[in-house]
Design an enzyme around this catalytic site. Sequence first.
Site, PDB file in Angstrom:
ATOM      1  N   CYS A 115       0.815  -1.227   0.000  1.00 21.53           N
ATOM      2  CA  CYS A 115       0.000   0.000   0.000  1.00 21.53           C
ATOM      3  C   CYS A 115       0.845   1.272   0.000  1.00 21.53           C
ATOM      4  CB  CYS A 115      -0.949   0.010   1.191  1.00 21.53           C
ATOM      5  SG  CYS A 115      -2.188  -1.277   1.081  1.00 21.53           S
ATOM      6  N   HIS A 251      -2.888   7.607   1.675  1.00 21.80           N
ATOM      7  CA  HIS A 251      -3.317   6.268   1.253  1.00 21.80           C
ATOM      8  C   HIS A 251      -4.675   6.000   1.884  1.00 21.80           C
ATOM      9  CE1 HIS A 251      -3.732   2.096   0.578  1.00 21.80           C
ATOM     10  NE2 HIS A 251      -3.498   1.749   1.825  1.00 21.80           N
ATOM     11  N   ASN A 281      -9.876   0.290  -0.443  1.00 25.55           N
ATOM     12  CA  ASN A 281      -8.411   0.361  -0.394  1.00 25.55           C
ATOM     13  C   ASN A 281      -7.870  -0.256  -1.684  1.00 25.55           C
ATOM     14  OD1 ASN A 281      -5.689  -0.013   0.026  1.00 25.55           O
ATOM     15  ND2 ASN A 281      -5.893  -0.856   2.087  1.00 25.55           N
TER      16      ASN A 281
HETATM   17  N1  ACO Z   1     -18.181  -7.751   9.159  1.00 25.81           N
HETATM   18  C1  ACO Z   1     -18.638  -7.993  10.402  1.00 25.81           C
HETATM   19  N2  ACO Z   1     -17.827  -8.284  11.439  1.00 25.81           N
HETATM   20  C2  ACO Z   1     -16.506  -8.334  11.187  1.00 25.81           C
HETATM   21  C3  ACO Z   1     -15.969  -8.092   9.902  1.00 25.81           C
HETATM   22  C4  ACO Z   1     -16.870  -7.795   8.866  1.00 25.81           C
HETATM   23  N3  ACO Z   1     -16.466  -7.540   7.606  1.00 25.81           N
HETATM   24  N4  ACO Z   1     -14.614  -8.193   9.955  1.00 25.81           N
HETATM   25  C5  ACO Z   1     -14.312  -8.487  11.227  1.00 25.81           C
HETATM   26  N5  ACO Z   1     -15.450  -8.578  11.964  1.00 25.81           N
HETATM   27  C6  ACO Z   1     -15.582  -8.872  13.384  1.00 25.81           C
HETATM   28  C7  ACO Z   1     -14.422  -9.668  13.930  1.00 25.81           C
HETATM   29  O1  ACO Z   1     -14.613 -11.047  13.694  1.00 25.81           O
HETATM   30  C8  ACO Z   1     -14.471  -9.293  15.397  1.00 25.81           C
HETATM   31  O2  ACO Z   1     -15.490 -10.070  16.001  1.00 25.81           O
HETATM   32  P1  ACO Z   1     -15.307 -10.645  17.505  1.00 25.81           P
HETATM   33  O3  ACO Z   1     -15.187  -9.421  18.376  1.00 25.81           O
HETATM   34  O4  ACO Z   1     -16.551 -11.433  17.710  1.00 25.81           O
HETATM   35  O5  ACO Z   1     -14.043 -11.452  17.466  1.00 25.81           O
HETATM   36  C9  ACO Z   1     -14.951  -7.841  15.401  1.00 25.81           C
HETATM   37  O6  ACO Z   1     -15.542  -7.629  14.101  1.00 25.81           O
HETATM   38  C10 ACO Z   1     -13.841  -6.832  15.618  1.00 25.81           C
HETATM   39  O7  ACO Z   1     -12.740  -7.153  14.775  1.00 25.81           O
HETATM   40  P2  ACO Z   1     -11.497  -6.211  14.653  1.00 25.81           P
HETATM   41  O8  ACO Z   1     -10.532  -6.791  13.666  1.00 25.81           O
HETATM   42  O9  ACO Z   1     -10.959  -5.892  16.015  1.00 25.81           O
HETATM   43  O10 ACO Z   1     -12.179  -4.885  14.034  1.00 25.81           O
HETATM   44  P3  ACO Z   1     -11.577  -3.455  13.800  1.00 25.81           P
HETATM   45  O11 ACO Z   1     -12.411  -2.451  14.444  1.00 25.81           O
HETATM   46  O12 ACO Z   1     -10.094  -3.420  14.076  1.00 25.81           O
HETATM   47  O13 ACO Z   1     -11.780  -3.253  12.234  1.00 25.81           O
HETATM   48  C11 ACO Z   1     -10.422  -3.363  10.233  1.00 25.81           C
HETATM   49  C12 ACO Z   1     -11.177  -4.141  11.320  1.00 25.81           C
HETATM   50  C13 ACO Z   1     -11.451  -2.566   9.449  1.00 25.81           C
HETATM   51  C14 ACO Z   1      -9.729  -4.337   9.322  1.00 25.81           C
HETATM   52  C15 ACO Z   1      -9.417  -2.382  10.857  1.00 25.81           C
HETATM   53  O14 ACO Z   1      -8.659  -3.054  11.849  1.00 25.81           O
HETATM   54  C16 ACO Z   1      -8.438  -1.770   9.866  1.00 25.81           C
HETATM   55  O15 ACO Z   1      -8.804  -1.014   9.009  1.00 25.81           O
HETATM   56  N6  ACO Z   1      -7.132  -2.061  10.019  1.00 25.81           N
HETATM   57  C17 ACO Z   1      -6.067  -1.454   9.227  1.00 25.81           C
HETATM   58  C18 ACO Z   1      -6.000  -1.965   7.837  1.00 25.81           C
HETATM   59  C19 ACO Z   1      -4.840  -1.288   7.124  1.00 25.81           C
HETATM   60  O16 ACO Z   1      -4.603  -0.117   7.260  1.00 25.81           O
HETATM   61  N7  ACO Z   1      -4.053  -2.021   6.392  1.00 25.81           N
HETATM   62  C20 ACO Z   1      -2.839  -1.424   5.831  1.00 25.81           C
HETATM   63  C21 ACO Z   1      -2.944  -1.218   4.421  1.00 25.81           C
HETATM   64  S1  ACO Z   1      -3.370  -2.646   3.551  1.00 25.81           S
HETATM   65  C22 ACO Z   1      -1.980  -3.238   2.677  1.00 25.81           C
HETATM   66  O17 ACO Z   1      -0.868  -2.814   2.820  1.00 25.81           O
HETATM   67  C23 ACO Z   1      -2.216  -4.375   1.763  1.00 25.81           C
END
Ligand code: ACO
Length: 324
Positions: A115, A251, A281
């Site tokens: 990314c 980004h 993304n």
């Molecule tokens: N729909 C519903 N529930 C979901 C989903 C979904 N799509 N995805 C995860 N959940 C659930 C999980 O299973 C978890 O459930 P649990 O509490 O029962 O275990 C709950 O939601 C919370 O999960 P988290 O992973 O803690 O959720 P978070 O608030 O952190 O959001 C997300 C997840 C959106 C992925 C976030 O962490 C994020 O954006 N992270 C950064 C991503 C990023 O910047 N990546 C870098 C660039 S990408 C690259 O380089 C390729």
Amino acid sequence: MSRIRSVIRGTGAYLPERIMTNDEISTIVETSDQWIQERTGIKQRHIAADGQLTSDLAVAAAKGALASAGIAADQLDLIVLATTTPDKTFPATATAVQAKLGMTGGAAFDVQAVCSGFLFALATADSMLKTGLFKTALVIGAETFTRILDWSDRGTCVLFGDGAGAIVMTAETDADAGDRGVFAHHIRTDGTKSDLLHVDGGVSSTGTIGHVRMLGNQVFRHAVTNISNAIKVVLEDTNTRVEEIDWFVPHQANQRILTGVAKKMKLDEDKVVSTVALHGNTSAASIPLALHTAVSDGRIQPGHLILSEAMGGGFSWGASLFRL
Ligand code: ACO
């Protein structure tokens, strides 16, 4: 002797026709439009058509950038293309773009920083122009990222989309560049964190393409810290105050990251270009896509000072400062 500076002459972008909404994703994995919007800000993403290659997306964006720069493909002598989803293992997707554009001279190669790829490509091309190695560069971020998603993993498949963005840069003397140009970069990686965000396949490991694996909440924590540090370094290196920035073109990973960084760095949120709602993304493509979006709709004007930042797999992260 006057110094050489890279000047951005034009921008372009391309998004595949097919749009996938959150509601459509809800028919594939257990999720909802509400969850995706609340946690990420994403409403929809574009998906490349069957047979549509990363190089096809890149060429469409490149043609736009060349047209807006008023530069013909045969004037280019460098293409640096950032991608994680190349057409083939080799040759570089940049050489496919070179051939499709009808550019027969110069050099074309890929950069892989996930990314953060566009900022790494920008820093690479800028350095090569500054040293006099090349004169006219096309810098592209292009991805068919949805092809490496596990469509049964709701933690990742809801986040990403396909697309491409491009810029054209020329090497100018300080006198000709005026106040325009690319001023500073800060790019860094930390390979010890690769397990938090990676693809579980590869040529020399599994012999397969693999799928994206991510511990999203851990990546999120590192993202805000690393991006904020990179911004600080670039501002300090150039003796620039946050208030002087006209636009932040980050980004586009997650609206909460954009907002979190803006708050931490005391950036005016109205100056943050956000396209994550409509593009998702798009990895290396997201910065040039966002840049072109804001140039096209008239928000970003010639002379504006722009700060860009990214964080991605590797971990890789960085920031760049430039004036259009
Ligand atoms: N729909 C519903 N529930 C979901 C989903 C979904 N799509 N995805 C995860 N959940 C659930 C999980 O299973 C978890 O459930 P649990 O509490 O029962 O275990 C709950 O939601 C919370 O999960 P988290 O992973 O803690 O959720 P978070 O608030 O952190 O959001 C997300 C997840 C959106 C992925 C976030 O962490 C994020 O954006 N992270 C950064 C991503 C990023 O910047 N990546 C870098 C660039 S990408 C690259 O380089 C390729």
